[in-house]
Design an enzyme around this catalytic site. Sequence first.
Site, PDB file in Angstrom:
ATOM      1  N   HIS A   1     -34.276 -24.236 -10.349  1.00  0.00           N
ATOM      2  CA  HIS A   1     -35.060 -25.296 -10.977  1.00  0.00           C
ATOM      3  C   HIS A   1     -34.416 -26.643 -10.658  1.00  0.00           C
ATOM      4  CE1 HIS A   1     -37.424 -22.502 -13.410  1.00  0.00           C
ATOM      5  NE2 HIS A   1     -36.299 -21.811 -13.558  1.00  0.00           N
TER       6      HIS A   1
ATOM      7  N   ASN B   1     -27.680   0.973 -14.679  1.00  0.00           N
ATOM      8  CA  ASN B   1     -27.419   1.263 -16.075  1.00  0.00           C
ATOM      9  C   ASN B   1     -28.337   0.379 -16.917  1.00  0.00           C
ATOM     10  OD1 ASN B   1     -25.993   1.861 -18.596  1.00  0.00           O
ATOM     11  ND2 ASN B   1     -24.340   2.587 -17.266  1.00  0.00           N
TER      12      ASN B   1
ATOM     13  N   ARG C   1     -14.681 -14.508  -6.426  1.00  0.00           N
ATOM     14  CA  ARG C   1     -13.926 -14.730  -5.200  1.00  0.00           C
ATOM     15  C   ARG C   1     -13.410 -13.389  -4.682  1.00  0.00           C
ATOM     16  NH1 ARG C   1     -13.996 -19.839  -5.845  1.00  0.00           N
ATOM     17  NH2 ARG C   1     -12.740 -21.340  -6.845  1.00  0.00           N
TER      18      ARG C   1
ATOM     19  N   SER D   1     -20.253  -4.117 -14.761  1.00  0.00           N
ATOM     20  CA  SER D   1     -20.955  -4.621 -15.942  1.00  0.00           C
ATOM     21  C   SER D   1     -20.991  -6.149 -16.016  1.00  0.00           C
ATOM     22  CB  SER D   1     -20.252  -4.130 -17.214  1.00  0.00           C
ATOM     23  OG  SER D   1     -20.207  -2.742 -17.242  1.00  0.00           O
TER      24      SER D   1
ATOM     25  N   THR E   1     -21.767 -16.604  -6.606  1.00  0.00           N
ATOM     26  CA  THR E   1     -22.498 -17.790  -6.159  1.00  0.00           C
ATOM     27  C   THR E   1     -22.384 -18.023  -4.659  1.00  0.00           C
ATOM     28  OG1 THR E   1     -20.600 -19.208  -6.602  1.00  0.00           O
ATOM     29  CG2 THR E   1     -22.208 -18.938  -8.391  1.00  0.00           C
TER      30      THR E   1
ATOM     31  N   ARG F   1      -9.395  -8.902  -2.298  1.00  0.00           N
ATOM     32  CA  ARG F   1      -8.795  -8.234  -1.147  1.00  0.00           C
ATOM     33  C   ARG F   1      -9.818  -7.318  -0.510  1.00  0.00           C
ATOM     34  NH1 ARG F   1      -7.595  -2.964  -2.392  1.00  0.00           N
ATOM     35  NH2 ARG F   1      -7.351  -2.453  -4.587  1.00  0.00           N
TER      36      ARG F   1
END
Length: 140
Positions: free
Chosen positions: A48, A18, A122, A84, A107, A125
């Site tokens: 960095h 999108n 996280r 989104s 992450t 399920r």
Amino acid sequence: MYFDYGVFTKFGSGCYANFNLTVLDTCPVTIGDNVFFGPNCTIATPVHPFRWQERNMKKKSDGTVYDDEYGKPITIHSNCWIASNVVITGRVTIGEGCVIGAGSVVTRDIPPNSLAAGNPCRVIREITEEDSIKYKAELF
């Protein structure tokens, strides 16, 4: 779609993006087949230095300017939906069939067939047959 380099990114077939997908590909970004991106997603491989003394711009002896930047690769396996405003950082692998919820910051690795969301993202399920729209009469 916006790319930092563009040459380090590989898309599989049947992908959809999108508005405003940004890919900062200072190193490999691998996207499998049938991966969908909602609006305003960012895939960011660059890293960095934390210390400003190492992060700030420097000059070579010939006068050209450079910075110390390196990257960590990202892999998104096939059949994923990235909702989104998701940010995916370097050294992350998202397993096949995942859904990443809107506004998430990914992450760490996400195992296959997972619903994951949040900041940091996280696993909520596993995605199962019970998630099929055929069981969601309210949608029809």
